[in-house]
Scaffold this active site. Structure first.
Site, short mmCIF file in Angstrom:
data_model
loop_
_atom_site.label_atom_id
_atom_site.label_comp_id
_atom_site.label_asym_id
_atom_site.label_seq_id
_atom_site.Cartn_x
_atom_site.Cartn_y
_atom_site.Cartn_z
N HIS A 131 0.85 -1.19 0.00
CA HIS A 131 0.00 0.00 0.00
C HIS A 131 0.88 1.23 0.00
O HIS A 131 1.85 1.31 0.76
CB HIS A 131 -0.88 0.01 1.26
N SER A 132 0.59 2.19 -0.87
CA SER A 132 1.30 3.47 -0.89
C SER A 132 2.82 3.23 -1.03
O SER A 132 3.24 2.59 -1.99
CB SER A 132 0.92 4.29 0.34
#
Length: 316
Positions: free
Chosen positions: A120-121
């Site tokens: 994520h990210s």
């Protein structure tokens, strides 16, 4: 099973759905250890899951239990985050590049050859970078609300360099008595405000199980402090230009699932995100899906993306 901070006063065992198991593990590295949560069977090679900047392995706590119980997943805390050892004094965090080296260390530690990554990210950017750097060694990557490392105009990067270096040195010399400490609920309020609606207050508590700890007795202060290394805040040295990002994108050979949340992250240049997706499509299979959600969609509305991830893992 691990004990975690459940509220401001006591520790209690995690409540997990039937059949779901998780073990806390530590992986040795030259400066200490990398902490992780290994979900599911330990006798099969796990997908390595990597959280976002200043988050920790708790970012997956709501998602993984929605996947089949046979899914093996190793969710790590990056150095300076969660329960992992901070970088030694005198070293800075060059976040995108540090992460690729760390993943390589983990792969060599376990003796794995082909791996799958989910991020994520920042973690999604690391998955992308690792797959581009070692294209023969990655089967598939799942990237959530990011396509590549943060793309910046070189003028912006150039302008921020001096500030970033001074910030690193300032945080390095931060005396212990200047480390802020708060009561539990006040701490959660601070975290909730900082995420600006990307994470609910309840989910901030999940993230803070690994993100905060009681203030050590010798500091003679009550309450909790953040565990993450303050030097992580000065991460502006790690950005790249769109040309560099596209060059890395052209090297991928693995299957890609890219899930973009809407409204999700507010990108400076959304066209750069989409350019990277298009570039990857020239050399590999890319499944690009837009879903409704905040930037932390995997933590705040995991039921939206769990079926997409399960389908992708089953298919490939």
């Amino acid at each position: 099973m691990s004990s975690n901070i459940a509220n401001g006063h006591h520790l209690k065992e995690e409540q997990l759905p039937p059949g779901v198991i998780v073990h806390e593990i530590e992986i040795p590295v030259p400066w200490g250890h990398v902490a992780g949560r290994w979900w599911g069977p330990r006798d099969k090679q796990p997908i390595i899951a990597i959280h976002g900047w200043q988050d920790n392995a708790g970012t997956w706590d709501n998602l993984v239990p929605l996947l089949p119980v046979t899914t093996s997943m190793l969710c790590i805390d990056l150095p300076g985050h969660g329960l992992s050892t901070h970088n030694p004094k005198g070293m800075l965090y060059y976040i995108f590049w540090d992460g690729i080296i760390l993943l390589r260390r983990i792969v060599k530690h376990f003796g794995w050859s082909k791996i799958s990554l989910m991020g994520h990210s920042l973690g999604g950017a690391l998955s992308f970078m690792y797959a581009a750097s070692f294209p023969e060694d990655v089967d598939r990557i799942i990237c959530i609300d990011i396509a590549s490392p943060a793309v910046r105009d070189p003028k912006t990067t150039c302008k921020q360099t001096g500030w970033s270096i001074d910030k690193v040195l300032e945080y390095e010399e931060l005396p212990e008595d200047k480390i802020p400490c708060y009561e539990y609920e006040a701490m959660i309020d601070i975290v909730f405000d900082a995420y600006k609606g990307s994470i609910s207050r309840e989910n901030c508590k999940i993230l803070m199980k690994r993100g905060m700890s009681p203030t050590p007795a010798h500091m003679k202060k009550q309450g909790y402090h953040f565990k993450r290394d303050p030097r992580l805040k000065a991460a502006g040295l790690a950005m790249m230009s769109i040309d560099t990002a596209l060059e890395y994108a052209s090297k991928l050979k693995c299957k890609v699932l890219n899930i973009r949340a809407i409204p999700g992250q507010k990108w400076e240049r959304l066209d750069y995100y989409l350019d990277v997706i298009e570039k990857m499509k020239e050399t590999t299979e890319v499944r690009y899906i837009e879903v409704e959600g905040t930037h932390h969609v995997q933590l705040d509305s995991p039921e939206t993306i769990a079926p997409l991830i399960e389908e992708f893992l089953e298919e490939y």
